[in-house]
Design a protein around this motif. Structure first.
Motif, mmCIF file in Angstrom:
data_model
loop_
_atom_site.group_PDB
_atom_site.id
_atom_site.type_symbol
_atom_site.label_atom_id
_atom_site.label_comp_id
_atom_site.label_asym_id
_atom_site.label_seq_id
_atom_site.Cartn_x
_atom_site.Cartn_y
_atom_site.Cartn_z
ATOM 1 N N GLU A 460 0.655 -1.161 0.129
ATOM 2 C CA GLU A 460 0.028 0.153 0.080
ATOM 3 C C GLU A 460 0.973 1.288 -0.078
ATOM 4 N N GLY A 461 0.381 2.357 -0.184
ATOM 5 C CA GLY A 461 1.056 3.577 -0.470
ATOM 6 C C GLY A 461 0.920 4.135 -2.187
ATOM 7 N N GLY A 462 0.634 5.286 -2.124
ATOM 8 C CA GLY A 462 0.622 5.890 -3.557
ATOM 9 C C GLY A 462 -0.469 5.264 -4.209
ATOM 10 N N THR A 463 -0.101 5.129 -5.480
ATOM 11 C CA THR A 463 -1.083 4.401 -6.504
ATOM 12 C C THR A 463 -1.111 2.795 -6.053
ATOM 13 N N TRP A 464 -0.180 2.342 -5.382
ATOM 14 C CA TRP A 464 -0.600 0.836 -4.890
ATOM 15 C C TRP A 464 -1.846 0.800 -3.962
ATOM 16 N N SER A 465 -1.914 1.973 -3.083
ATOM 17 C CA SER A 465 -3.063 1.670 -2.335
ATOM 18 C C SER A 465 -4.477 1.869 -3.124
ATOM 19 N N PHE A 466 -4.542 2.673 -4.050
ATOM 20 C CA PHE A 466 -5.813 2.561 -5.016
ATOM 21 C C PHE A 466 -5.750 1.243 -5.832
ATOM 22 N N ASP A 467 -4.711 0.649 -6.098
ATOM 23 C CA ASP A 467 -4.816 -0.540 -6.973
ATOM 24 C C ASP A 467 -5.707 -1.467 -5.925
ATOM 25 N N PHE A 468 -5.257 -1.473 -4.716
ATOM 26 C CA PHE A 468 -5.810 -2.591 -3.489
ATOM 27 C C PHE A 468 -7.412 -1.989 -3.468
ATOM 28 N N TYR A 469 -7.461 -1.007 -3.092
ATOM 29 C CA TYR A 469 -9.008 -0.373 -2.657
ATOM 30 C C TYR A 469 -9.750 -0.180 -3.940
ATOM 31 N N CYS A 470 -9.405 -0.401 -5.094
ATOM 32 C CA CYS A 470 -10.369 -0.355 -6.325
ATOM 33 C C CYS A 470 -10.437 -1.653 -7.146
ATOM 34 N N ASP A 471 -11.375 -1.701 -8.181
ATOM 35 C CA ASP A 471 -11.266 -2.649 -8.970
ATOM 36 C C ASP A 471 -10.739 -2.068 -10.374
ATOM 37 N N LEU A 472 -9.732 -2.374 -10.908
ATOM 38 C CA LEU A 472 -9.135 -1.817 -11.931
ATOM 39 C C LEU A 472 -9.835 -1.905 -13.274
ATOM 40 N N LYS A 473 -10.114 -1.156 -14.107
ATOM 41 C CA LYS A 473 -10.965 -1.723 -15.301
ATOM 42 C C LYS A 473 -10.076 -1.118 -16.732
ATOM 43 N N ASN A 474 -10.292 -1.784 -17.493
ATOM 44 C CA ASN A 474 -9.475 -1.473 -18.892
ATOM 45 C C ASN A 474 -10.796 -1.430 -19.908
ATOM 46 N N THR A 475 -10.994 -0.158 -20.542
ATOM 47 C CA THR A 475 -12.035 -0.037 -21.627
ATOM 48 C C THR A 475 -11.391 0.062 -22.786
ATOM 49 N N VAL A 476 -11.624 -0.697 -23.671
ATOM 50 C CA VAL A 476 -11.068 -0.866 -25.194
ATOM 51 C C VAL A 476 -12.371 -0.411 -26.125
ATOM 52 N N THR A 477 -11.863 0.891 -26.902
ATOM 53 C CA THR A 477 -12.902 1.317 -27.743
ATOM 54 C C THR A 477 -12.153 1.134 -29.109
ATOM 55 N N ALA A 478 -13.107 0.675 -30.077
ATOM 56 C CA ALA A 478 -12.810 0.694 -31.432
ATOM 57 C C ALA A 478 -12.728 2.132 -32.077
ATOM 58 N N PRO A 479 -12.073 2.111 -33.209
ATOM 59 C CA PRO A 479 -11.771 3.345 -33.646
ATOM 60 C C PRO A 479 -13.008 3.976 -34.874
ATOM 61 N N GLU A 480 -13.820 2.937 -34.991
ATOM 62 C CA GLU A 480 -14.837 3.247 -36.073
ATOM 63 C C GLU A 480 -16.158 2.641 -35.678
ATOM 64 N N GLY A 481 -17.150 2.922 -36.315
ATOM 65 C CA GLY A 481 -18.460 2.228 -36.415
ATOM 66 C C GLY A 481 -19.369 3.099 -35.166
ATOM 67 N N TRP A 482 -18.969 4.453 -34.973
ATOM 68 C CA TRP A 482 -19.913 5.223 -34.328
ATOM 69 C C TRP A 482 -20.893 5.712 -35.268
ATOM 70 N N ASP A 483 -22.194 6.024 -34.800
ATOM 71 C CA ASP A 483 -23.397 6.769 -35.572
ATOM 72 C C ASP A 483 -23.169 8.112 -35.466
ATOM 73 N N GLN A 484 -22.699 8.908 -36.380
ATOM 74 C CA GLN A 484 -22.343 10.197 -36.562
ATOM 75 C C GLN A 484 -23.359 10.984 -36.314
ATOM 76 N N ASP A 485 -24.599 10.563 -36.584
ATOM 77 C CA ASP A 485 -25.958 11.249 -36.578
ATOM 78 C C ASP A 485 -26.547 11.368 -34.943
ATOM 79 N N HIS A 486 -25.873 10.488 -34.204
ATOM 80 C CA HIS A 486 -26.304 10.512 -32.910
ATOM 81 C C HIS A 486 -25.877 11.547 -31.903
ATOM 82 N N GLY A 487 -26.736 12.214 -31.344
ATOM 83 C CA GLY A 487 -26.314 13.058 -30.393
ATOM 84 C C GLY A 487 -26.301 14.426 -31.286
#
Length: 487
Positions: A460-487
């Motif tokens: 624990e200490g610094g980022t190591w504390s957050f590594d323990f007290y959190c669930d680390l998530k990696n979100t992977v996003t594709a470069p294409e396929g967005w609906d350009q008319d949305h929003g």
């Protein structure tokens, strides 16, 4: 039971703090001061019902606190630090009364560190980030998601400082907390609950429950809604906690003490080496990081021992509230019995007491140095947790490292040498979570802290504390396929 007691002029509520309100228990336990053995007061004695209520409060408060923006969480933690600083004198005198550590240390070092714990992790939260990276054109984004309710079980030797070393990062991470302080020193945890509430911490985000591990601790550590458990204490208790948590696969962080060495080479500054060695009597030796095994190279052992004896014999032992006191009492009669048992068995086995080796009046144990001890003896291998050091000699680096690493622990080590290259060679071979060279107890909260072998699990200490007290998530996003008319 009385709702509060007065300790050195400070009012302390003796009830639990659950869901933003004070909660009494049917039973109580007596808290004693190690200074003179007097009863300080009757403390609420929690059990399974209080554990269920506290975890339930933490569970209910979790969604709101987890969704609180980082900047707002950091602001509240800084407000907690402000509250600690405003009440430094009250916290210091209550904790000295409760656990017997030096009042001057609490005023000048410990309580300022308590406030710093909150400020550091509040600030670290705001800088916590991982640079996005690409994989075949896809973007990876790493995030630290709050894990949920955390159970934090803390020791008696530095009650508030070690509690907030866990509480601060857990809260900063967006988790809710159930804090169970040691039954031998519960009072400042109760004051912390008041300070946190005054700082605006929402109800249920921090809960404080008191009692015995066998009665309330097991109910906390086995609870299926608990997402993290952090414990500082003994190996046997850690095994019990780990077994309790196993059914739910609850992640653990364990800091379990040690039997740390101080290696003094012949080329060391002997005055410095002696100062480092005598410093191990701090807090009556009740420090997990203490280098209780003095390993001294043979050519200088006689001079080292002479200087050590002279300096250690000048230490003043007595009432920890007195400014001139260097060593206070041991925490509890049971701990005093344990310490003396270790020493008397070592003496019966042939060890020699260079200084000390005996009890004093009350709960005070004389600073002790034992020599003529075997490497495989109990006094060398087992943690005493009192003002007891052993002295052994070595010839050369290989023997020094062999002796230093020859225990089941690996929390810390200290090296005294005038040769930089030797320091690099030796420290690389030592099994320890922290190694100090020509210094001791220099701690930075951004550094990883923890032990190897049976000194613990995790860092624990610094980022190591957050590594323990959190669930680390990696979100992977594709470069294409967005609906350009949305929003």
């Amino acid at each position: 039971m009385s709702e509060s007691i007065t300790v050195a002029g400070v009012s302390v509520d003796t009830r639990h703090w659950i869901g933003g309100r004070r909660v009494a228990s049917a039973g109580t336990f007596t808290d004693h001061s190690p200074i003179d053995g007097s009863a300080v007061g009757e403390i609420a004695r929690g059990g399974p019902d209080e554990a269920e209520a506290a975890v339930g409060a933490a569970r209910d408060a979790f969604p709101g606190w987890a969704a609180t923006p980082r900047a707002e969480r950091a602001r509240i933690l800084h407000a907690v630090a402000d509250g600690v600083e405003k009440r430094t004198e009250e916290l210091a005198i209550v904790e000295t009364t409760d656990n017997g550590a030096l009042l001057r240390s609490h005023r000048r070092g410990v309580m300022p560190r308590v406030a710093h714990n909150f400020r550091f992790f509040a600030d670290w939260l705001l800088r916590l980030d991982h640079e996005d990276f690409e994989t075949r054109g896809h973007t990876n984004h790493v995030s630290w998601d709050p894990a949920g309710p955390c159970v934090l079980i803390t020791p008696w030797n530095a009650p508030l400082m070690l509690a907030t070393w866990k509480v601060a990062p857990a809260l900063a991470a967006g988790n809710t907390v159930v804090l169970k302080p040691a039954e031998w020193s519960p009072l400042t945890a109760s004051l912390l609950a008041d300070i946190a509430a005054e700082a605006g911490l929402p109800a249920g985000v921090l809960n404080v429950v008191q009692g015995y591990g066998s009665e309330i601790g097991d109910a906390l550590t086995s609870h299926p809604d608990v997402r993290r458990i952090s414990f500082t204490g003994s190996v046997p208790t850690a095994r019990r906690i780990a077994a309790s948590a196993a059914a739910n696969l609850t992640p653990l962080s364990l800091e379990l003490g040690g039997k740390s060495p101080l290696l003094v080479f012949a080329d060391a500054d002997l005055d410095l080496a002696v100062d480092l060695a005598v410093e191990q009597y701090d807090n009556a030796g009740q420090v997990c990081l203490a280098a209780t095994r003095l390993l001294v190279e043979e050519p200088v052992v006689e001079e080292f021992t002479r200087r050590f004896t002279e300096k250690a014999s000048a230490l003043r032992q007595g009432d920890p509230r007195d400014e001139g006191t260097d060593i206070g009492p041991t925490i509890h009669p049971r701990q005093l019995e344990k310490i003396d048992g270790f020493v008397q068995r070592a003496l019966a086995a042939g060890a020699r007491a260079v200084i000390g080796g005996h009890r004093k009046d009350g709960q005070y144990y004389a600073p002790t140095l034992l020599t003529d001890v075997a490497q495989d003896s109990e006094i060398v291998q087992e943690e005493v947790f009192g003002p007891v050091l052993t002295l052994q000699t070595f010839t050369g680096e290989d023997e020094a490292v062999r002796l230093a690493d020859d225990t089941r622990f690996g929390l810390a080590a200290t090296v005294a040498t005038g040769d930089r290259e030797r320091a690099e060679r030796v420290t690389a071979r030592l099994v320890a979570g922290t190694v100090w060279v020509n210094c001791f107890f220099v701690r930075d909260l951004q550094a990883p802290f923890g032990g190897s072998r049976q000194s613990g699990v995790g860092r624990e200490g610094g980022t190591w504390s957050f590594d323990f007290y959190c669930d680390l998530k990696n979100t992977v996003t594709a470069p294409e396929g967005w609906d350009q008319d949305h929003g």
